[in-house]
Design a protein around this motif. Sequence first.
Motif, mmCIF file in Angstrom:
data_model
loop_
_atom_site.group_PDB
_atom_site.id
_atom_site.type_symbol
_atom_site.label_atom_id
_atom_site.label_comp_id
_atom_site.label_asym_id
_atom_site.label_seq_id
_atom_site.Cartn_x
_atom_site.Cartn_y
_atom_site.Cartn_z
ATOM 1 N N TRP A 168 -0.738 -5.184 -15.181
ATOM 2 C CA TRP A 168 0.108 -4.087 -14.710
ATOM 3 C C TRP A 168 -0.505 -3.406 -13.488
ATOM 4 C CZ3 TRP A 168 4.659 -2.334 -14.336
ATOM 5 C CH2 TRP A 168 4.900 -0.996 -14.024
ATOM 6 N N ALA A 169 -1.830 -3.320 -13.446
ATOM 7 C CA ALA A 169 -2.503 -2.688 -12.303
ATOM 8 C C ALA A 169 -2.288 -3.481 -11.024
ATOM 9 C CB ALA A 169 -3.995 -2.545 -12.590
ATOM 10 N N ARG A 170 -2.035 -4.773 -11.132
ATOM 11 C CA ARG A 170 -1.768 -5.592 -9.946
ATOM 12 C C ARG A 170 -0.298 -5.546 -9.542
ATOM 13 N NH1 ARG A 170 -3.971 -11.435 -11.136
ATOM 14 N NH2 ARG A 170 -3.199 -11.682 -8.995
ATOM 15 N N ILE A 171 0.592 -5.374 -10.523
ATOM 16 C CA ILE A 171 2.026 -5.389 -10.227
ATOM 17 C C ILE A 171 2.521 -4.009 -9.785
ATOM 18 C CG2 ILE A 171 4.318 -5.707 -11.251
ATOM 19 C CD1 ILE A 171 3.162 -7.890 -12.968
ATOM 20 N N ASP A 172 2.025 -2.963 -10.417
ATOM 21 C CA ASP A 172 2.535 -1.613 -10.166
ATOM 22 C C ASP A 172 2.470 -1.213 -8.692
ATOM 23 O OD1 ASP A 172 3.472 1.056 -10.953
ATOM 24 O OD2 ASP A 172 1.428 1.675 -10.472
ATOM 25 N N PRO A 173 1.334 -1.365 -7.996
ATOM 26 C CA PRO A 173 1.308 -0.946 -6.587
ATOM 27 C C PRO A 173 2.245 -1.753 -5.706
ATOM 28 C CG PRO A 173 -0.712 -2.107 -7.179
ATOM 29 C CD PRO A 173 0.015 -1.843 -8.446
ATOM 30 N N ARG A 174 2.476 -3.030 -6.049
ATOM 31 C CA ARG A 174 3.385 -3.855 -5.251
ATOM 32 C C ARG A 174 4.830 -3.372 -5.402
ATOM 33 N NH1 ARG A 174 -0.978 -6.922 -6.087
ATOM 34 N NH2 ARG A 174 -1.459 -8.585 -4.569
ATOM 35 N N LEU A 175 5.213 -3.040 -6.609
ATOM 36 C CA LEU A 175 6.572 -2.522 -6.817
ATOM 37 C C LEU A 175 6.757 -1.188 -6.100
ATOM 38 C CD1 LEU A 175 7.179 -3.358 -10.590
ATOM 39 C CD2 LEU A 175 8.180 -4.485 -8.592
ATOM 40 N N ARG A 176 5.749 -0.339 -6.162
ATOM 41 C CA ARG A 176 5.848 0.957 -5.471
ATOM 42 C C ARG A 176 5.912 0.764 -3.952
ATOM 43 N NH1 ARG A 176 5.001 5.195 -8.892
ATOM 44 N NH2 ARG A 176 4.078 4.690 -10.925
ATOM 45 N N SER A 177 5.167 -0.196 -3.448
ATOM 46 C CA SER A 177 5.212 -0.466 -2.004
ATOM 47 C C SER A 177 6.565 -1.007 -1.585
ATOM 48 C CB SER A 177 4.109 -1.452 -1.627
ATOM 49 O OG SER A 177 2.834 -0.916 -1.888
ATOM 50 N N LEU A 178 7.152 -1.876 -2.425
ATOM 51 C CA LEU A 178 8.494 -2.379 -2.115
ATOM 52 C C LEU A 178 9.513 -1.248 -2.079
ATOM 53 C CD1 LEU A 178 8.596 -5.657 -4.239
ATOM 54 C CD2 LEU A 178 8.519 -5.470 -1.749
ATOM 55 N N ALA A 179 9.409 -0.322 -3.027
ATOM 56 C CA ALA A 179 10.320 0.831 -3.033
ATOM 57 C C ALA A 179 10.115 1.684 -1.790
ATOM 58 C CB ALA A 179 10.085 1.663 -4.296
ATOM 59 N N ALA A 180 8.848 1.866 -1.390
ATOM 60 C CA ALA A 180 8.570 2.646 -0.184
ATOM 61 C C ALA A 180 9.130 1.960 1.054
ATOM 62 C CB ALA A 180 7.069 2.857 -0.040
ATOM 63 N N THR A 181 9.077 0.630 1.087
ATOM 64 C CA THR A 181 9.634 -0.120 2.219
ATOM 65 C C THR A 181 11.143 0.065 2.310
ATOM 66 O OG1 THR A 181 7.889 -1.773 2.051
ATOM 67 C CG2 THR A 181 9.884 -2.407 3.238
ATOM 68 N N ASP A 182 11.819 0.000 1.164
ATOM 69 C CA ASP A 182 13.272 0.217 1.166
ATOM 70 C C ASP A 182 13.614 1.617 1.674
ATOM 71 O OD1 ASP A 182 13.703 -2.307 0.195
ATOM 72 O OD2 ASP A 182 13.730 -1.684 -1.907
ATOM 73 N N ASP A 183 12.868 2.616 1.253
ATOM 74 C CA ASP A 183 13.110 3.982 1.725
ATOM 75 C C ASP A 183 12.863 4.085 3.224
ATOM 76 O OD1 ASP A 183 13.746 4.772 -0.819
ATOM 77 O OD2 ASP A 183 11.732 5.507 -1.292
ATOM 78 N N LEU A 184 11.810 3.390 3.711
ATOM 79 C CA LEU A 184 11.509 3.437 5.139
ATOM 80 C C LEU A 184 12.625 2.819 5.954
ATOM 81 C CD1 LEU A 184 9.544 4.006 7.445
ATOM 82 C CD2 LEU A 184 8.535 1.756 7.048
#
Length: 319
Positions: A168-184
Amino acid sequence: MKLVDEFRKGWLGISPPSLALSVGFATICLMLATLVRWGLAQVRPDIFFTPYFPAVFFAAAFGGLRIGVVTALIGGVLGVSLNFGDVHADRARFVLLVLYWAVSALTIWGVEHYRSLLIEQRRISKRLIEEEEYRKLLVDELQHRLKNKLSTVHAVLHQVLHDQPQVWARIDPRLRSLAATDDLIARVDNSGCDIRDLLISELGPYGHVRFTLNGERLFLPAKLAVTLSLMFHELATNASKYGAFSAPRGLLQVSWTVSDDRLTVTWDETEGPSVDKVSAPGFGTKLLKSALIAFDGKTEISYLKSGVHCIMQCRIPKS
């Protein structure tokens, strides 16, 4: 104020003016033309119809076809019947009358033709504005649904991997980064962004130690930022599947320079799997090749033994 507003809308062609206002405007035009004719008669008494051409033009432009025709007819009658000085009506004046009506007819036809083009252009502009508003509404709805789905995936994975904190520690930051990219990207579509922020948003999910960025701070206009975000996303996705990000020691270096109004971005992958065979160009390759044409640019992709080498060049819009 109501009369002024009605006159403004009629002159701009937004809405047809009332009959009374059209007749009043045509009457004023004829009176001014007659006054000008009287002034010219002090120097040249044989000028009969020339001052009425502007009256016909403005009356037709404001009141339409019928008002223009009536103004031309009345102007011809005034040119024949009114005499300033010792000059009286003769055969030559009636010949000039015919010429005056012929030129007036051409003038009225030209005004009406231009009016029809203007109405058609306004109709097309209104339709395009409505379609653009609908597109924005649709894009906002799709972005909202995408955010909700990504949040759902995040919650489901968190529940499934509750007993596996390392995964989960490896997946969680990637999902959050993808969400941040969509917002950007949603913000970029309205105002633009800095190229470094765009790259960090796209490459962040793969780990900040896997890439280096070299270049000065550069603000990108909205349309160019959206185009480059699509290209960076495509390159990053390919790097994660087949390139540098798919290898344990793979690295990526992105650099950019600006000369006058030309932007050059270099995407250089190293320590990735060697490219032995290149498949037929797919949608992603076609996107990379054609995306920058609208900005007077081009994309060159080379498949080296060390990894993918891509050079993107384009013009930065001033606005």
